[in-house]
Design a protein around this motif. Structure first.
Motif, PDB file in Angstrom:
ATOM      1  N   VAL A  12       0.819  -1.208   0.000  1.00 16.44           N
ATOM      2  CA  VAL A  12       0.000   0.000   0.000  1.00 16.44           C
ATOM      3  C   VAL A  12       0.853   1.258   0.000  1.00 16.44           C
ATOM      4  O   VAL A  12       0.491   2.260  -0.595  1.00 16.44           O
ATOM      5  N   ARG A  13       1.993   1.214   0.637  1.00 17.02           N
ATOM      6  CA  ARG A  13       2.829   2.422   0.724  1.00 17.02           C
ATOM      7  C   ARG A  13       3.277   2.932  -0.638  1.00 17.02           C
ATOM      8  O   ARG A  13       3.719   4.059  -0.771  1.00 17.02           O
ATOM      9  N   TYR A  14       3.182   2.103  -1.669  1.00 19.48           N
ATOM     10  CA  TYR A  14       3.560   2.520  -3.012  1.00 19.48           C
ATOM     11  C   TYR A  14       2.397   3.155  -3.777  1.00 19.48           C
ATOM     12  O   TYR A  14       2.580   3.636  -4.887  1.00 19.48           O
ATOM     13  N   PHE A  15       1.207   3.140  -3.209  1.00 18.47           N
ATOM     14  CA  PHE A  15       0.068   3.812  -3.820  1.00 18.47           C
ATOM     15  C   PHE A  15       0.276   5.317  -3.741  1.00 18.47           C
ATOM     16  O   PHE A  15       0.924   5.803  -2.818  1.00 18.47           O
ATOM     17  N   PRO A  16      -0.292   6.096  -4.672  1.00 15.87           N
ATOM     18  CA  PRO A  16      -0.203   7.554  -4.543  1.00 15.87           C
ATOM     19  C   PRO A  16      -0.934   7.980  -3.274  1.00 15.87           C
ATOM     20  O   PRO A  16      -2.016   7.480  -2.971  1.00 15.87           O
ATOM     21  N   HIS A  17      -0.310   8.864  -2.526  1.00 12.81           N
ATOM     22  CA  HIS A  17      -0.936   9.261  -1.267  1.00 12.81           C
ATOM     23  C   HIS A  17      -0.650  10.729  -0.957  1.00 12.81           C
ATOM     24  O   HIS A  17       0.219  11.074  -0.188  1.00 12.81           O
ATOM     25  N   ILE A  54      -4.251   6.963   2.907  1.00 12.29           N
ATOM     26  CA  ILE A  54      -4.552   8.393   2.926  1.00 12.29           C
ATOM     27  C   ILE A  54      -4.971   8.837   4.327  1.00 12.29           C
ATOM     28  O   ILE A  54      -4.639   9.935   4.767  1.00 12.29           O
ATOM     29  N   CYS A  55      -5.676   7.978   5.048  1.00  7.61           N
ATOM     30  CA  CYS A  55      -6.131   8.316   6.403  1.00  7.61           C
ATOM     31  C   CYS A  55      -4.968   8.530   7.368  1.00  7.61           C
ATOM     32  O   CYS A  55      -5.126   9.179   8.399  1.00  7.61           O
ATOM     33  N   MET A  56      -3.810   7.991   7.052  1.00  6.91           N
ATOM     34  CA  MET A  56      -2.659   8.139   7.943  1.00  6.91           C
ATOM     35  C   MET A  56      -1.899   9.449   7.720  1.00  6.91           C
ATOM     36  O   MET A  56      -1.040   9.800   8.524  1.00  6.91           O
TER      37      MET A  56
END
Length: 104
Positions: A12-17, A54-56
């Motif tokens: 997930v950390r590689y998703f755009p955020h 995104i919530c983080m």
């Protein structure tokens, strides 16, 4: 990736955020008809994982409120609660996303 081709939360950390991605992800999961279909559980799972990332991010969720204060947080919570009642990975994705939302 897991053995059956599913995305592990570590990816997930590689998703755009970015902060701006919140409105995109939220609108997509709420209003895209393909995501609402039962057979599209994998898309919904990925969107829940994206929302969890995104919530983080450290920003005030009320920036996205258009009406009453807390509207955005409640909407995200409702998305997660809806998927907690389903079986499979969408339930796990919803639980993961809600845990991240509540940790804020």
């Amino acid at each position: 990736m897991l053995a059956d081709g599913l995305v592990h939360p570590a990816v997930v950390r590689y998703f755009p955020h970015e902060v701006a991605d919140l409105s995109v992800a939220k609108k997509y999961i709420l209003f895209n008809e393909q995501v609402q279909e039962l057979r599209a559980w994998h898309m919904r799972y990925l969107l829940l994982l994206w929302l969890s990332l995104i919530c983080m991010l450290p920003f005030d969720l009320s920036r996205f409120d258009e009406g009453e204060i807390g509207e955005t947080a409640k909407c995200i919570q409702d998305i997660g609660k809806t998927d907690l009642g389903k079986s499979g990975l969408t339930r796990e994705g919803a639980a993961y996303m809600l845990s991240r939302l509540y940790m804020r």
